[in-house]
Design a protein around this motif. Structure first.
Motif, PDB file in Angstrom:
ATOM      1  N   SER A  57     -13.298  -8.925  15.470  1.00  0.00           N
ATOM      2  CA  SER A  57     -13.520 -10.171  14.729  1.00  0.00           C
ATOM      3  C   SER A  57     -12.407 -10.565  13.759  1.00  0.00           C
ATOM      4  O   SER A  57     -12.105 -11.762  13.661  1.00  0.00           O
ATOM      5  N   PRO A  58     -11.753  -9.629  13.025  1.00  0.00           N
ATOM      6  CA  PRO A  58     -10.677 -10.098  12.150  1.00  0.00           C
ATOM      7  C   PRO A  58      -9.547 -10.776  12.923  1.00  0.00           C
ATOM      8  O   PRO A  58      -8.914 -11.700  12.411  1.00  0.00           O
ATOM      9  N   PHE A  59      -9.345 -10.331  14.146  1.00  0.00           N
ATOM     10  CA  PHE A  59      -8.269 -10.889  14.966  1.00  0.00           C
ATOM     11  C   PHE A  59      -8.698 -12.207  15.602  1.00  0.00           C
ATOM     12  O   PHE A  59      -7.878 -13.108  15.783  1.00  0.00           O
ATOM     13  N   ALA A  60      -9.993 -12.342  15.904  1.00  0.00           N
ATOM     14  CA  ALA A  60     -10.512 -13.640  16.341  1.00  0.00           C
ATOM     15  C   ALA A  60     -10.327 -14.666  15.226  1.00  0.00           C
ATOM     16  O   ALA A  60      -9.963 -15.822  15.466  1.00  0.00           O
ATOM     17  N   GLU A  61     -10.559 -14.203  14.005  1.00  0.00           N
ATOM     18  CA  GLU A  61     -10.392 -15.070  12.841  1.00  0.00           C
ATOM     19  C   GLU A  61      -8.937 -15.520  12.703  1.00  0.00           C
ATOM     20  O   GLU A  61      -8.657 -16.691  12.409  1.00  0.00           O
ATOM     21  N   VAL A  62      -8.010 -14.608  12.940  1.00  0.00           N
ATOM     22  CA  VAL A  62      -6.589 -14.965  12.890  1.00  0.00           C
ATOM     23  C   VAL A  62      -6.260 -15.993  13.959  1.00  0.00           C
ATOM     24  O   VAL A  62      -5.549 -16.981  13.702  1.00  0.00           O
ATOM     25  N   VAL A 103     -17.321  -5.968  14.800  1.00  0.00           N
ATOM     26  CA  VAL A 103     -17.775  -6.875  15.852  1.00  0.00           C
ATOM     27  C   VAL A 103     -16.612  -7.127  16.801  1.00  0.00           C
ATOM     28  O   VAL A 103     -15.521  -7.514  16.367  1.00  0.00           O
ATOM     29  N   ASP A 104     -16.827  -6.877  18.085  1.00  0.00           N
ATOM     30  CA  ASP A 104     -15.841  -7.246  19.101  1.00  0.00           C
ATOM     31  C   ASP A 104     -16.304  -8.538  19.757  1.00  0.00           C
ATOM     32  O   ASP A 104     -17.493  -8.721  20.040  1.00  0.00           O
ATOM     33  N   THR A 105     -15.369  -9.429  19.991  1.00  0.00           N
ATOM     34  CA  THR A 105     -15.712 -10.789  20.399  1.00  0.00           C
ATOM     35  C   THR A 105     -14.967 -11.224  21.650  1.00  0.00           C
ATOM     36  O   THR A 105     -13.969 -10.607  22.052  1.00  0.00           O
ATOM     37  N   MET A 106     -15.453 -12.322  22.226  1.00  0.00           N
ATOM     38  CA  MET A 106     -14.749 -13.022  23.293  1.00  0.00           C
ATOM     39  C   MET A 106     -14.255 -14.352  22.737  1.00  0.00           C
ATOM     40  O   MET A 106     -15.021 -15.088  22.098  1.00  0.00           O
ATOM     41  N   VAL A 107     -12.985 -14.647  22.973  1.00  0.00           N
ATOM     42  CA  VAL A 107     -12.372 -15.885  22.498  1.00  0.00           C
ATOM     43  C   VAL A 107     -11.739 -16.599  23.685  1.00  0.00           C
ATOM     44  O   VAL A 107     -11.033 -15.978  24.494  1.00  0.00           O
ATOM     45  N   ILE A 108     -12.012 -17.885  23.808  1.00  0.00           N
ATOM     46  CA  ILE A 108     -11.321 -18.719  24.798  1.00  0.00           C
ATOM     47  C   ILE A 108     -10.094 -19.317  24.122  1.00  0.00           C
ATOM     48  O   ILE A 108     -10.188 -19.848  23.001  1.00  0.00           O
ATOM     49  N   LEU A 109      -8.954 -19.199  24.749  1.00  0.00           N
ATOM     50  CA  LEU A 109      -7.710 -19.712  24.169  1.00  0.00           C
ATOM     51  C   LEU A 109      -7.633 -21.230  24.310  1.00  0.00           C
ATOM     52  O   LEU A 109      -7.946 -21.785  25.369  1.00  0.00           O
ATOM     53  N   LYS A 110      -7.204 -21.880  23.249  1.00  0.00           N
ATOM     54  CA  LYS A 110      -7.061 -23.330  23.270  1.00  0.00           C
ATOM     55  C   LYS A 110      -6.044 -23.761  24.311  1.00  0.00           C
ATOM     56  O   LYS A 110      -6.155 -24.846  24.900  1.00  0.00           O
ATOM     57  N   SER A 111      -5.066 -22.916  24.589  1.00  0.00           N
ATOM     58  CA  SER A 111      -4.021 -23.241  25.561  1.00  0.00           C
ATOM     59  C   SER A 111      -4.463 -23.039  27.010  1.00  0.00           C
ATOM     60  O   SER A 111      -3.708 -23.358  27.937  1.00  0.00           O
ATOM     61  N   SER A 112      -5.663 -22.517  27.217  1.00  0.00           N
ATOM     62  CA  SER A 112      -6.138 -22.243  28.580  1.00  0.00           C
ATOM     63  C   SER A 112      -6.089 -23.494  29.447  1.00  0.00           C
ATOM     64  O   SER A 112      -6.502 -24.583  29.023  1.00  0.00           O
ATOM     65  N   GLU A 113      -5.575 -23.313  30.637  1.00  0.00           N
ATOM     66  CA  GLU A 113      -5.579 -24.398  31.618  1.00  0.00           C
ATOM     67  C   GLU A 113      -6.767 -24.287  32.558  1.00  0.00           C
ATOM     68  O   GLU A 113      -6.867 -25.030  33.535  1.00  0.00           O
ATOM     69  N   ASN A 114      -7.666 -23.369  32.255  1.00  0.00           N
ATOM     70  CA  ASN A 114      -8.845 -23.108  33.100  1.00  0.00           C
ATOM     71  C   ASN A 114     -10.100 -23.058  32.233  1.00  0.00           C
ATOM     72  O   ASN A 114     -10.891 -22.125  32.314  1.00  0.00           O
ATOM     73  N   LYS A 115     -10.282 -24.067  31.404  1.00  0.00           N
ATOM     74  CA  LYS A 115     -11.360 -24.042  30.417  1.00  0.00           C
ATOM     75  C   LYS A 115     -12.731 -23.907  31.064  1.00  0.00           C
ATOM     76  O   LYS A 115     -13.572 -23.126  30.598  1.00  0.00           O
ATOM     77  N   ASP A 116     -12.987 -24.667  32.119  1.00  0.00           N
ATOM     78  CA  ASP A 116     -14.315 -24.606  32.731  1.00  0.00           C
ATOM     79  C   ASP A 116     -14.608 -23.200  33.253  1.00  0.00           C
ATOM     80  O   ASP A 116     -15.701 -22.664  33.064  1.00  0.00           O
ATOM     81  N   ALA A 117     -13.607 -22.605  33.891  1.00  0.00           N
ATOM     82  CA  ALA A 117     -13.786 -21.245  34.412  1.00  0.00           C
ATOM     83  C   ALA A 117     -13.948 -20.250  33.260  1.00  0.00           C
ATOM     84  O   ALA A 117     -14.729 -19.293  33.357  1.00  0.00           O
ATOM     85  N   ALA A 118     -13.226 -20.473  32.165  1.00  0.00           N
ATOM     86  CA  ALA A 118     -13.337 -19.585  31.005  1.00  0.00           C
ATOM     87  C   ALA A 118     -14.749 -19.637  30.428  1.00  0.00           C
ATOM     88  O   ALA A 118     -15.344 -18.593  30.107  1.00  0.00           O
ATOM     89  N   TYR A 119     -15.296 -20.830  30.304  1.00  0.00           N
ATOM     90  CA  TYR A 119     -16.676 -20.957  29.826  1.00  0.00           C
ATOM     91  C   TYR A 119     -17.649 -20.271  30.779  1.00  0.00           C
ATOM     92  O   TYR A 119     -18.594 -19.592  30.350  1.00  0.00           O
ATOM     93  N   GLU A 120     -17.433 -20.438  32.057  1.00  0.00           N
ATOM     94  CA  GLU A 120     -18.308 -19.798  33.039  1.00  0.00           C
ATOM     95  C   GLU A 120     -18.255 -18.281  32.913  1.00  0.00           C
ATOM     96  O   GLU A 120     -19.278 -17.598  33.060  1.00  0.00           O
ATOM     97  N   PHE A 121     -17.058 -17.749  32.650  1.00  0.00           N
ATOM     98  CA  PHE A 121     -16.929 -16.296  32.522  1.00  0.00           C
ATOM     99  C   PHE A 121     -17.687 -15.792  31.298  1.00  0.00           C
ATOM    100  O   PHE A 121     -18.424 -14.796  31.375  1.00  0.00           O
ATOM    101  N   VAL A 122     -17.508 -16.442  30.167  1.00  0.00           N
ATOM    102  CA  VAL A 122     -18.214 -16.028  28.953  1.00  0.00           C
ATOM    103  C   VAL A 122     -19.722 -16.105  29.183  1.00  0.00           C
ATOM    104  O   VAL A 122     -20.478 -15.196  28.798  1.00  0.00           O
ATOM    105  N   ASN A 123     -20.166 -17.170  29.818  1.00  0.00           N
ATOM    106  CA  ASN A 123     -21.594 -17.315  30.108  1.00  0.00           C
ATOM    107  C   ASN A 123     -22.077 -16.214  31.047  1.00  0.00           C
ATOM    108  O   ASN A 123     -23.184 -15.677  30.883  1.00  0.00           O
ATOM    109  N   PHE A 124     -21.253 -15.836  32.017  1.00  0.00           N
ATOM    110  CA  PHE A 124     -21.577 -14.766  32.956  1.00  0.00           C
ATOM    111  C   PHE A 124     -21.773 -13.442  32.219  1.00  0.00           C
ATOM    112  O   PHE A 124     -22.726 -12.707  32.471  1.00  0.00           O
ATOM    113  N   ILE A 125     -20.881 -13.127  31.288  1.00  0.00           N
ATOM    114  CA  ILE A 125     -20.984 -11.877  30.534  1.00  0.00           C
ATOM    115  C   ILE A 125     -22.263 -11.856  29.707  1.00  0.00           C
ATOM    116  O   ILE A 125     -22.895 -10.802  29.535  1.00  0.00           O
TER     117      ILE A 125
END
Length: 349
Positions: free
Chosen positions: A83-88, A256-278
């Motif tokens: 989490s501290p690194f997600a915050e960064v 706390v360990d987290t999942m973060v989607i990168l703003k630069s991602s060119e695959n946002k829909d797939a990234a959301y699907e992956f987080v939802n899958f987990i």
């Protein structure tokens, strides 16, 4: 429990195979620690979604953060970080502002998992695992139950040379900070100096600094009392029921360990699907049952058996108790002081 070692060997093999194709052309790139999700998770996601996700590995938060900052997140879509690194990442503008409508399984999280201090409401990160840091010990070899951080930092004569501490900056310092009654995010230079001196004195009593094999040292009897994340202590408990875990009276950090989607991602829909899958209870529950770390997924945790909780009591620590401990946070510019302090501790004779 030999099954645990077999699982970890399987994970390692899967991780090495993934690394061989790291960052090859693919639709979705996920970066995680080795063995931190099911070895077939990526293949299962690809089969279910029709995407072509790839897993690449990072050894530490610092390693992946260096890459993300240098590239401004380019080349990665979803990253697992503490989490501290997600915050960064959020403060640097590299983390996506999350659209919860695209993560329907986020509703499986405990209500308390939406109240985390680093990210109230899960605006830019989704918690994956959480827990405590405490003392893991051989109850058949240690005469008195340890109940204070000072039992580790100023051990009795019979324990001297049979203790280990975590080497990672935040957790090494946290042991001293908690022992002194300070915040695990303390930035006052004078207080950090006190913590440094305490930990330098403690260094002379240690068998080793150890982030990865301390539980094996307990199993073998080489160590008798170690500084441990609760899930890693469970690896030792799985092999020797005389190994116990306790949170010292001065308390613990909440990691706390987290999942973060990168703003630069060119695959946002797939990234959301992956987080939802987990966050599907079956997938998230696998982590609890096999990695032996608590997950903030209420539906997944409710599926754990009473026998499982009895074998690994710290898996029964509930979300209210967890949120009673202070969460590790980004300390900003003081991170330089933290790094310097740790360097001075480790360099001391």
């Amino acid at each position: 429990m030999n099954r645990k070692n077999a699982i970890r060997r399987t994970m390692l093999g899967a991780g090495l195979a993934c690394c061989a194709s790291a960052l090859m052309a693919g639709e979705l790139v996920v970066s995680n620690w080795d063995g931190y999700m099911a070895p077939d998770a990526i293949d299962s996601f690809n089969a279910a979604s029709g995407h072509a996700a790839e897993l690449v590995l990072h050894g530490t938060n610092e390693e992946i953060m260096g890459k993300l900052i240098a590239s401004k997140g380019k080349g990665y879509d979803v990253v697992f970080v503490s989490s501290p690194f997600a915050e960064v990442l959020h403060n640097l503008g590299l983390a996506e502002d999350l659209d919860h409508a695209k993560i329907p399984n986020i509703s499986n999280l405990y209500a308390q998992a939406t109240e985390l201090e680093h990210d109230p409401g899960n605006a830019f990160s989704v918690p994956y695992a959480w827990g405590t840091t405490g003392l893991c010990y051989r109850s058949d070899l240690v005469s008195d139950t340890p109940d204070s951080w000072m039992d580790l930092l100023t051990p009795s004569e019979d324990l001297s040379g049979k203790t280990t501490m975590l080497a990672t900056d935040r957790w090494l310092l946290a042991a001293g900070q908690l022992a002194k009654g300070y915040s695990v995010n303390e930035t006052d230079p004078d207080k950090l100096a006190e913590v440094r001196d305490l930990l330098i004195d403690a260094k002379g009593t240690l068998l080793a600094y150890d982030d990865t094999t301390f539980y094996a040292k307990l199993v073998s009897g080489e160590a008798e009392l170690v500084h441990a994340w609760d899930g890693w202590c469970n690896y030792g408990i799985a092999e020797n029921a005389d190994i116990k875990y306790v949170i010292p009276e001065e308390g613990s950090d909440l990691w706390v360990d987290t999942m973060v989607i990168l703003k630069s991602s060119e695959n946002k829909d797939a990234a959301y699907e992956f987080v939802n899958f987990i966050l599907d209870p079956a997938n998230h529950g696998w982590a609890a049952e096999n990695i032996l770390y608590k997950v903030p997924n209420e539906t997944a945790m409710s599926g754990l058996s009473e026998d499982f909780i009895a074998q690994f009591p710290n898996m029964g620590i509930g979300p209210d108790e967890l949120l009673g401990y202070e969460q590790l946070r980004d300390v900003g510019e003081a991170q330089r002081d933290y790094s310097r302090t740790v360097s001075e501790i480790k360099a001391a004779n």
